[in-house]
Design a protein around this motif. Structure first.
Motif, PDB file in Angstrom:
ATOM      1  N   PHE A  60       0.825  -1.207   0.000  1.00 34.83           N
ATOM      2  CA  PHE A  60       0.000   0.000   0.000  1.00 34.83           C
ATOM      3  C   PHE A  60       0.860   1.258   0.000  1.00 34.83           C
ATOM      4  CE2 PHE A  60      -2.666   3.091   2.426  1.00 34.83           C
ATOM      5  CZ  PHE A  60      -3.616   3.294   1.445  1.00 34.83           C
ATOM      6  N   TYR A  61       1.844   1.325   0.896  1.00 37.50           N
ATOM      7  CA  TYR A  61       2.685   2.521   0.998  1.00 37.50           C
ATOM      8  C   TYR A  61       3.561   2.702  -0.244  1.00 37.50           C
ATOM      9  CZ  TYR A  61       1.443   2.929   5.943  1.00 37.50           C
ATOM     10  OH  TYR A  61       0.771   3.078   7.123  1.00 37.50           O
ATOM     11  N   CYS A  62       4.122   1.625  -0.751  1.00 34.20           N
ATOM     12  CA  CYS A  62       4.947   1.741  -1.962  1.00 34.20           C
ATOM     13  C   CYS A  62       4.098   2.129  -3.166  1.00 34.20           C
ATOM     14  CB  CYS A  62       5.699   0.446  -2.224  1.00 34.20           C
ATOM     15  SG  CYS A  62       7.036   0.143  -1.056  1.00 34.20           S
ATOM     16  N   GLY A  63       2.914   1.568  -3.280  1.00 32.01           N
ATOM     17  CA  GLY A  63       2.023   1.934  -4.373  1.00 32.01           C
ATOM     18  C   GLY A  63       1.586   3.381  -4.295  1.00 32.01           C
ATOM     19  N   MET A  64       1.287   3.838  -3.073  1.00 33.70           N
ATOM     20  CA  MET A  64       0.924   5.242  -2.899  1.00 33.70           C
ATOM     21  C   MET A  64       2.063   6.166  -3.298  1.00 33.70           C
ATOM     22  SD  MET A  64      -1.246   5.781   0.649  1.00 33.70           S
ATOM     23  CE  MET A  64       0.256   6.207   1.460  1.00 33.70           C
ATOM     24  N   ALA A  65       3.292   5.773  -3.002  1.00 29.59           N
ATOM     25  CA  ALA A  65       4.444   6.626  -3.277  1.00 29.59           C
ATOM     26  C   ALA A  65       4.847   6.600  -4.748  1.00 29.59           C
ATOM     27  CB  ALA A  65       5.622   6.209  -2.399  1.00 29.59           C
ATOM     28  N   VAL A  66       4.576   5.520  -5.441  1.00 35.23           N
ATOM     29  CA  VAL A  66       4.992   5.404  -6.837  1.00 35.23           C
ATOM     30  C   VAL A  66       4.042   6.167  -7.764  1.00 35.23           C
ATOM     31  CG1 VAL A  66       5.171   3.737  -8.742  1.00 35.23           C
ATOM     32  CG2 VAL A  66       6.288   3.278  -6.581  1.00 35.23           C
ATOM     33  N   ILE A  93      10.903   8.943   1.090  1.00 37.51           N
ATOM     34  CA  ILE A  93      10.808   8.441   2.461  1.00 37.51           C
ATOM     35  C   ILE A  93       9.519   7.647   2.650  1.00 37.51           C
ATOM     36  CG2 ILE A  93      10.831   9.082   4.900  1.00 37.51           C
ATOM     37  CD1 ILE A  93      12.437  11.546   4.103  1.00 37.51           C
ATOM     38  N   ALA A  94       8.451   8.053   1.977  1.00 38.27           N
ATOM     39  CA  ALA A  94       7.214   7.272   2.040  1.00 38.27           C
ATOM     40  C   ALA A  94       7.429   5.893   1.412  1.00 38.27           C
ATOM     41  CB  ALA A  94       6.086   8.014   1.335  1.00 38.27           C
ATOM     42  N   PHE A  95       8.170   5.854   0.317  1.00 38.43           N
ATOM     43  CA  PHE A  95       8.504   4.570  -0.302  1.00 38.43           C
ATOM     44  C   PHE A  95       9.401   3.751   0.622  1.00 38.43           C
ATOM     45  CE2 PHE A  95      10.770   1.713  -3.170  1.00 38.43           C
ATOM     46  CZ  PHE A  95       9.731   1.226  -3.937  1.00 38.43           C
ATOM     47  N   ALA A  96      10.337   4.419   1.299  1.00 35.84           N
ATOM     48  CA  ALA A  96      11.223   3.720   2.240  1.00 35.84           C
ATOM     49  C   ALA A  96      10.433   3.128   3.399  1.00 35.84           C
ATOM     50  CB  ALA A  96      12.296   4.675   2.758  1.00 35.84           C
ATOM     51  N   THR A  97       9.356   3.788   3.804  1.00 34.26           N
ATOM     52  CA  THR A  97       8.493   3.221   4.848  1.00 34.26           C
ATOM     53  C   THR A  97       7.883   1.912   4.376  1.00 34.26           C
ATOM     54  OG1 THR A  97       7.987   5.438   5.642  1.00 34.26           O
ATOM     55  CG2 THR A  97       6.503   3.674   6.317  1.00 34.26           C
ATOM     56  N   GLY A  98       7.430   1.889   3.139  1.00 34.96           N
ATOM     57  CA  GLY A  98       6.903   0.648   2.572  1.00 34.96           C
ATOM     58  C   GLY A  98       7.966  -0.429   2.485  1.00 34.96           C
ATOM     59  N   VAL A  99       9.183  -0.031   2.155  1.00 36.98           N
ATOM     60  CA  VAL A  99      10.287  -0.999   2.088  1.00 36.98           C
ATOM     61  C   VAL A  99      10.580  -1.564   3.477  1.00 36.98           C
ATOM     62  CG1 VAL A  99      12.758  -1.237   1.619  1.00 36.98           C
ATOM     63  CG2 VAL A  99      11.289  -0.052   0.000  1.00 36.98           C
ATOM     64  N   LEU A 100      10.548  -0.714   4.502  1.00 39.15           N
ATOM     65  CA  LEU A 100      10.775  -1.199   5.870  1.00 39.15           C
ATOM     66  C   LEU A 100       9.719  -2.219   6.273  1.00 39.15           C
ATOM     67  CD1 LEU A 100      11.814   2.061   7.767  1.00 39.15           C
ATOM     68  CD2 LEU A 100      13.235   0.059   7.299  1.00 39.15           C
ATOM     69  N   TYR A 101       8.466  -1.926   5.949  1.00 40.73           N
ATOM     70  CA  TYR A 101       7.408  -2.896   6.250  1.00 40.73           C
ATOM     71  C   TYR A 101       7.584  -4.173   5.423  1.00 40.73           C
ATOM     72  CZ  TYR A 101       4.567  -0.045   9.349  1.00 40.73           C
ATOM     73  OH  TYR A 101       4.110   0.664  10.418  1.00 40.73           O
ATOM     74  N   GLY A 102       8.030  -4.032   4.204  1.00 42.79           N
ATOM     75  CA  GLY A 102       8.275  -5.213   3.374  1.00 42.79           C
ATOM     76  C   GLY A 102       9.394  -6.076   3.924  1.00 42.79           C
TER      77      GLY A 102
END
Length: 174
Positions: free
Chosen positions: A105-111, A128-137
């Motif tokens: 969800f976070y990576c899709g929102m950021a892309v 940084i929003a994409f990095a949050t998605g990466v951390l959760y991943g």
């Protein structure tokens, strides 16, 4: 019990459910939350800056980035959205999501804004929003195994390779 807790009983039980969050340690959970808040601030500022233009795609990307910031604040830091009645309920539902779902969800929102308008502002604002998605991943992948189990697996693979090699050599000798 408040009227909001009566409407959303899961929101009142969210702290107990957060402890069993797929084996994430407390410090990693806080790291993800802090990255989400910083990512939200980054998206908000870059989105506002992106809207100061006459290009409609940049304006659309900026509005989307500000929407991303709102969603990140709502999911990761609901105390920042105290003026919104349903903030705690949304945060409780977001806490019940699995780590890979949050990551997607976070990576899709950021892309999406980057695809909409590829500029330096959208890239840096969503990083940084994409990095949050990466951390959760990364948390969805699980813990790294210990050296002993890796050594056992390596030993078993080595034995199987030797057995295959001797089996093929015996087949050639016949």
């Amino acid at each position: 019990m408040s009227s909001q807790d009566e409407q959303f009983p899961a929101a009142a039980a969210a702290p107990e459910a957060a402890g069993a969050d797929e084996g994430m340690t407390w410090w990693y959970r806080w790291l993800c939350r802090i990255a989400g808040v910083i990512g939200g601030m980054s998206c908000a500022f870059a989105g506002l800056w992106n809207c100061v233009t006459i290009n409609p795609l940049n304006i659309a990307a900026g509005v989307w980035m500000m929407l991303n910031a709102f969603v990140l604040f709502l999911c990761e830091a609901p105390f920042c959205c105290q003026f919104i009645e349903f903030a705690n309920a949304v945060a409780a539902r977001a806490d019940r999501l699995r780590a890979w779902q949050k990551a997607a969800f976070y990576c899709g929102m950021a892309v999406f804004p980057v695809v909409l308008s590829l500029t330096l502002t959208t890239l840096l604002g969503n990083a940084i929003a994409f990095a949050t998605g990466v951390l959760y991943g990364l948390s969805a992948l699980g813990k790294k195994g210990d050296a002993i189990s890796y050594a056992r697996i390596h030993q078993q693979q080595k034995q199987m390779d030797e057995e295959k090699l001797t089996g093929s050599l015996e087949g050639q000798a016949l």
